[in-house]
Design an enzyme around this catalytic site. Structure first.
Site: not given
Length: 625
Positions: A278, A363, A391
């Site tokens: 990243k 979640e 969610r």
């Protein structure tokens, strides 16, 4: 524009380049990303990490006929540049400009909208099944990364896809980084797979040497199968029915192309493990990928510097309240689904590491995990974005509310979120939470009231959501007290005549600007559930026109709650409900968007005066008999 990049208006042009040109293109593409994102802000380090992978995918696969589904979708800026949107990158995340995520209506190359994570494998499998049923030869590829493989939905899809005979390819973009530091057993497992790189390379060399001697190759294959269990065992993905390849270097564009060309010809479910870094190519982002995950505008030579604004944000208020409450009460447990930084929980995680739980992008698990803690007498606080709580709706109802467990939900990013657009807008939480039995819904108007209502929520013996917007509010002084406000108690903040504006949340301060010229009464309702029925009745009996104001959807929201209550009281009044209409909001500057949707002071006043022209207003008040 750069020499190679200026020749590419579509992936078809990319595929005309020689393989030897691709590494040079990667350099240009990375420079273009730095140039554009530094001017617009947006997701940065994740996009720098997928440059070579993006090039290789479009080089090998026949897009848009072949489907690429990116997950999470914030890693698609290079994809946008290569698919005809290069000249529009200056409009990224700006109102009327390019979305920061894949969007089907934006481009035929955006096969599926993926702004919430962990949906790509399900979508790709659906597309692969559709291709199979229609006799199409098109390919379906899911590129999943940035922690998205920590979510249960991804494993449900892997389980289904592995049992199918569909030609679906899942690519794990393993950058060892989610928005927050990676957590969980899966991350440890992938780290163990990485330790097998030498084994994988040795295997390739051995296969090349032995394939010309079939008996020796068969013997070697048998030995390899036995040895593999000792070195790294069969991967979980192979157990699920995939042919596993990797891990391979995600920044070796030549190797990526060669590997993808082979896999693209293979039949059945395929899994490619790609390792990337990243922030690749921009040293500051490589060193600190979290800071550069979604930076504001910055000078590339200087990098991201400290924020110029000294305003206290709602997120900071929550983070400080959580630490203060935890210092006072050892029962406090803080939970986040992979949003430690975004939810303001860094200090809490450092001061109370044994009471801090980042559960990954999960979640549903976060909510039921909190329910389990509450069953045992602890006081869980779930810090979650409004849009992400969607969610876990079944868990919210079934596991928390049905059992009436005292879980506090700190809903960040309520209302508009600006540049992230409709996928992240917290428009719906009032409507979808207030209809749940046992649930209370708090709507603080400013930063200090946010702290007070968090304390109110914590003091209850049932579930409560406290919703607050992104960024700073009115700029009021935040007191250090943990004293709660009474449950369901509103406050009249301005006395007027004839017209009353009932406010739920930060739009209170816009209402106060309108109140003076209209001589309106203004009520800070504070709670969408329970409503302050006493004040509501008093206001309805002394005013003939009522306006409700909220930064949520009009349908089923706080205004609807007021109408329901008035009907139950047998009171008939003219009521104007103001909030977001039955449509998804766009991305752009929050202030301009609020103006567009008529929720600034001028828009509110115009709506009121259009419905009730001054010349037609009578000062005679109707009384309820």
């Amino acid at each position: 524009m750069d020499a190679l990049l200026e020749r590419i208006q579509s992936p078809a042009h990319l595929r005309q380049l020689s393989p030897a040109s691709l590494q040079g293109l990667a350099v240009e593409l990375r420079e273009r990303l730095i140039e554009t994102v530094s001017k617009t802000g947006g997701h940065f380090s994740s996009n720098l990490g997928t440059v070579e992978l993006t090039i290789a995918l479009h080089y090998v696969f026949n897009t848009p006929e072949d489907r690429l589904i990116w997950d999470v979708g914030h890693q698609t800026y290079a994809h946008k540049i290569l698919t005809g949107r290069n000249l529009r990158m200056g409009s990224l995340r700006q109102q009327g400009g390019l979305s920061g995520f894949p969007r089907r209506e934006e481009s035929i190359y955006d096969a599926f909208g993926t702004a919430h994570s962990s949906t790509s494998i399900s979508a790709a499998l659906g597309m692969a099944v559709a291709a199979q049923l229609t006799g199409s030869q098109r390919k379906a590829v899911a590129i999943i990364g940035d922690g998205a493989l920590t979510a249960g939905m991804a494993y449900e899809a892997l389980n289904n896809a592995g049992a199918s005979n569909c030609d679906v390819l899942v690519i794990l973009n393993d950058n060892d980084m989610s928005i927050s530091p990676p957590v969980g057993a899966l991350n440890q497992y992938l780290a163990e797979l990485m330790s097998g790189r030498f084994y994988a390379q040795a295997k390739k060399i051995g296969e090349r040497v032995l394939r010309n001697a079939p008996p020796l190759f068969a013997l070697a294959r048998h030995i390899e199968q036995q040895t593999q269990t000792l070195i790294q065992s069969n991967t979980i993905f192979e157990k699920l029915g995939f042919t596993y390849t990797g891990p391979i270097d995600g920044h070796d564009v030549d190797g990526l192309v060669a590997t993808l060309e082979k896999i693209s010809k293979a039949k059945g479910p395929q899994f490619l493990h790609v390792v990337t870094r990243k922030g690749k190519g921009y040293e500051k982002a490589e060193i600190d990928p979290v800071t550069y995950h979604g930076p504001p505008k910055f000078n590339p030579s200087l990098g991201v510097v400290g924020a110029a604004s000294s305003k206290v944000t709602f997120t900071h208020v929550f983070g400080q309240w959580l630490c203060d409450m935890a210092a006072k009460d050892p029962r406090v447990i803080g939970i986040t689904p992979a949003m430690r930084e975004g939810s303001g929980m860094v200090e809490f995680s450092q001061r109370f590491p044994n009471r801090y739980h980042d559960v990954g992008i999960a979640e549903q698990h976060a909510v039921t995990f909190a329910a389990g803690l509450a069953c045992e007498g602890l006081k869980p606080v779930v810090a979650i974005y409004s849009t992400f709580l969607q969610r876990a709706y079944d868990q919210l109802i079934h596991d928390v509310a049905l059992q009436n467990l005292p879980v506090v939900f700190a809903l960040d990013r309520a209302g508009l979120v600006g540049a992230d657009g409709p996928t992240h807008a917290g428009m719906f939480d009032i409507a979808f939470t207030r209809c749940i039995p046992n649930m209370s819904v708090a709507c603080p108007a400013d930063e200090n009231e946010c702290r007070q209502l968090l304390s109110s929520a914590y003091a209850q013996d049932h579930p409560v959501t406290v919703r607050y917007p992104r960024g700073a509010g009115a700029g009021v002084v935040v007191e250090k007290s943990l004293t709660p406000l009474p449950l369901g108690q509103a406050k009249i903040v301005r006395e007027g005549e004839g017209l009353a504006i009932l406010c739920f949340g930060p739009l209170l301060y816009e209402a106060l600007k309108v109140a003076e010229p209209l001589n309106a009464t203004v009520v800070n309702m504070r709670w969408a559930k329970p409503l302050d029925l006493k004040i509501l009745q008093e206001i309805a009996q002394s005013h003939d026109r009522l306006v409700t104001l909220e930064d949520g959807t009009r349908m089923g929201g706080a205004g609807s709650a007021v109408l329901e209550a008035l009907q139950d009281m047998g009171i008939s009044r003219q009521v104007l409900i103001m909030g977001f209409e039955d449509q998804f909001t766009e991305h752009g500057d929050p202030g301009l968007l609020m103006q567009q949707y008529g929720l600034t002071a001028s828009g509110i006043q115009q709506r009121i005066e259009a419905l009730w022209p001054v010349a037609q207003v009578t000062s005679a008040l109707r009384r309820v008999v």
